[in-house]
Design a protein around this motif. Structure first.
Motif, mmCIF file in Angstrom:
data_model
loop_
_atom_site.group_PDB
_atom_site.id
_atom_site.type_symbol
_atom_site.label_atom_id
_atom_site.label_comp_id
_atom_site.label_asym_id
_atom_site.label_seq_id
_atom_site.Cartn_x
_atom_site.Cartn_y
_atom_site.Cartn_z
ATOM 1 N N GLY A 197 30.156 16.454 30.166
ATOM 2 C CA GLY A 197 29.109 15.890 31.016
ATOM 3 C C GLY A 197 27.727 16.429 30.713
ATOM 4 N N ASP A 198 27.586 17.206 29.652
ATOM 5 C CA ASP A 198 26.307 17.808 29.269
ATOM 6 C C ASP A 198 25.480 16.759 28.525
ATOM 7 O OD1 ASP A 198 24.202 19.245 28.123
ATOM 8 O OD2 ASP A 198 25.427 21.031 27.761
ATOM 9 N N ARG A 199 24.653 16.047 29.267
ATOM 10 C CA ARG A 199 23.896 14.938 28.675
ATOM 11 C C ARG A 199 22.929 15.405 27.596
ATOM 12 N NH1 ARG A 199 22.294 10.990 33.795
ATOM 13 N NH2 ARG A 199 24.438 10.520 34.455
ATOM 14 N N GLU A 200 22.348 16.574 27.807
ATOM 15 C CA GLU A 200 21.409 17.090 26.806
ATOM 16 C C GLU A 200 22.104 17.345 25.480
ATOM 17 O OE1 GLU A 200 18.322 20.860 26.177
ATOM 18 O OE2 GLU A 200 19.269 20.515 28.128
ATOM 19 N N LEU A 201 23.291 17.930 25.521
ATOM 20 C CA LEU A 201 24.035 18.201 24.299
ATOM 21 C C LEU A 201 24.500 16.905 23.642
ATOM 22 C CD1 LEU A 201 25.357 20.125 22.295
ATOM 23 C CD2 LEU A 201 27.299 20.345 23.876
ATOM 24 N N VAL A 202 25.029 15.985 24.427
ATOM 25 C CA VAL A 202 25.487 14.702 23.873
ATOM 26 C C VAL A 202 24.323 13.955 23.234
ATOM 27 C CG1 VAL A 202 26.426 12.431 24.459
ATOM 28 C CG2 VAL A 202 27.459 14.500 25.435
ATOM 29 N N THR A 203 23.180 13.947 23.914
ATOM 30 C CA THR A 203 21.998 13.261 23.367
ATOM 31 C C THR A 203 21.535 13.918 22.070
ATOM 32 O OG1 THR A 203 21.286 12.578 25.572
ATOM 33 C CG2 THR A 203 19.604 12.609 23.839
ATOM 34 N N ARG A 204 21.575 15.238 22.026
ATOM 35 C CA ARG A 204 21.159 15.948 20.814
ATOM 36 C C ARG A 204 22.033 15.565 19.625
ATOM 37 N NH1 ARG A 204 21.154 22.559 20.075
ATOM 38 N NH2 ARG A 204 20.791 22.558 17.814
ATOM 39 N N ILE A 205 23.335 15.501 19.830
ATOM 40 C CA ILE A 205 24.246 15.124 18.744
ATOM 41 C C ILE A 205 24.008 13.678 18.331
ATOM 42 C CG2 ILE A 205 26.681 14.797 18.152
ATOM 43 C CD1 ILE A 205 27.267 17.149 20.129
ATOM 44 N N ARG A 206 23.802 12.810 19.315
ATOM 45 C CA ARG A 206 23.574 11.387 19.005
ATOM 46 C C ARG A 206 22.281 11.214 18.213
ATOM 47 N NH1 ARG A 206 22.503 6.024 22.156
ATOM 48 N NH2 ARG A 206 23.978 4.666 21.076
ATOM 49 N N GLU A 207 21.264 11.986 18.550
ATOM 50 C CA GLU A 207 19.994 11.886 17.837
ATOM 51 C C GLU A 207 20.128 12.258 16.372
ATOM 52 O OE1 GLU A 207 16.497 11.059 18.482
ATOM 53 O OE2 GLU A 207 17.827 9.774 19.667
ATOM 54 N N MET A 208 21.007 13.195 16.053
ATOM 55 C CA MET A 208 21.227 13.528 14.646
ATOM 56 C C MET A 208 21.721 12.304 13.885
ATOM 57 S SD MET A 208 22.953 17.323 14.611
ATOM 58 C CE MET A 208 22.878 18.355 16.066
ATOM 59 N N GLY A 209 22.687 11.605 14.475
ATOM 60 C CA GLY A 209 23.200 10.402 13.830
ATOM 61 C C GLY A 209 22.155 9.314 13.712
ATOM 62 N N ARG A 210 21.324 9.176 14.738
ATOM 63 C CA ARG A 210 20.262 8.171 14.685
ATOM 64 C C ARG A 210 19.301 8.460 13.545
ATOM 65 N NH1 ARG A 210 15.253 7.629 15.573
ATOM 66 N NH2 ARG A 210 15.029 9.767 16.330
ATOM 67 N N ARG A 211 18.956 9.746 13.373
ATOM 68 C CA ARG A 211 18.034 10.107 12.292
ATOM 69 C C ARG A 211 18.647 9.838 10.922
ATOM 70 N NH1 ARG A 211 16.784 14.516 15.892
ATOM 71 N NH2 ARG A 211 18.257 15.894 14.832
#
Length: 283
Positions: A181-195
């Motif tokens: 449920g750690d949205r900040e961590l999930v978002t951080r990982i997703r941003e790597m893939g987006r980049r």
């Protein structure tokens, strides 16, 4: 012990210079975080300070160099640290050769997850350049035909123009239950893939993970698993360690698959302790 030379005149790998008792001593020393006994029968040419060698870090599937942001300062490594991408290339061999071109002449190699497969490929192709190998949350397993088809189906379902990284659901499932449920961590990982982008997703999803050396690897190797890893099970990390001659295996608790982000402190401590013991053994 007699010196052994390879065909290119370089001295043979460090593990061939350990007797069976030496390997046992190394494991016991690391398990107890104690200094190993003196008197290891190593040739003079291996007495290069391990800590003078650079580190090369390889990220995992759809992850970039920011994966290591917490780990690098915790390692306190005195030599340069190189964070390299998984590319360019479209096969494991092509990517491994790209990594080798970007890496220093000799180095300690750390690979996470998919980066662990590619780290093994680098060590297979360039054994004289890899002084030691650390494989984090990785495996010997290759994709089953069903798994490979599922990956390709998932890619076909994506729209390149709207690609925003891995799904939040799949990222959350890779984490420890307490971190899903750690949205900040999930978002951080997703941003790597987006980049990295859609093309990286296509290439990395299509990489064949079979046929990469394990039993013939010649450098000292540490295999690290996570206790609550739903992607790479304890059995997989055990099989990986057992397949590599002389490898040491450690398991870190209270973490899902994303060890460098979930448990950077104990991960760094484990790597530091093993490299310290290895450096003393080699001195």
């Amino acid at each position: 012990m007699a010196k052994k030379k390879t065909k290119n005149g370089k001295f043979a790998d460090i593990q061939s210079k350990f007797s069976n008792n030496d390997v046992v001593r190394l494991r016991l020393a690391f398990d107890g975080l104690q200094s190993p006994e003196k008197g290891f029968d190593l040739v003079d040419e291996m007495k290069i300070p391990l800590t003078s060698l650079p580190l090369v870090l390889l990220p995992g599937f759809m992850l970039d160099e920011t994966l290591w942001d917490e780990l690098v300062p915790l390692l306190q490594w005195p030599a340069p640290v190189h964070r390299l991408p998984l590319g360019p290339g479209t096969t494991t061999e092509e990517i491994a050769r790209s990594i080798a071109r970007a890496a220093p002449e000799r180095f300690v190699l750390i690979g996470f997850s998919l980066g662990g497969y590619l780290a093994r490929k680098v060590a297979e192709l360039f054994p004289e350049r890899v002084a030691a190998l650390v494989l984090v949350a990785s495996s010997l397993a290759s994709d089953t035909p069903e798994r490979a088809k599922a990956k390709q189906d998932a890619i076909r379902a994506l729209d390149p123009s709207t690609f925003r990284g891995l799904s939040t659901g799949s990222i959350a499932q890779s984490l420890h239950p307490d971190r899903r449920g750690d949205r900040e961590l999930v978002t951080r990982i997703r941003e790597m893939g987006r980049r990295l982008g859609y093309e990286a997703m296509v290439v990395q999803s299509g990489l064949r993970r079979d046929g990469i050396a394990a039993a013939t690897l010649t450098c000292p190797t540490l295999v690290i698993g996570a206790e609550q890893d739903t992607l790479r099970s304890a059995q997989e990390t055990r099989e990986l360690a057992e397949a590599i001659p002389g490898a040491v295996r450690k398991v870190i608790g209270d973490s899902g698959h994303m060890l460098p982000l979930e448990r950077a402190d104990p991960l760094a401590a484990t790597i530091r302790a093993w490299l310290a013991v290895l450096a003393e053994v080699s001195s």
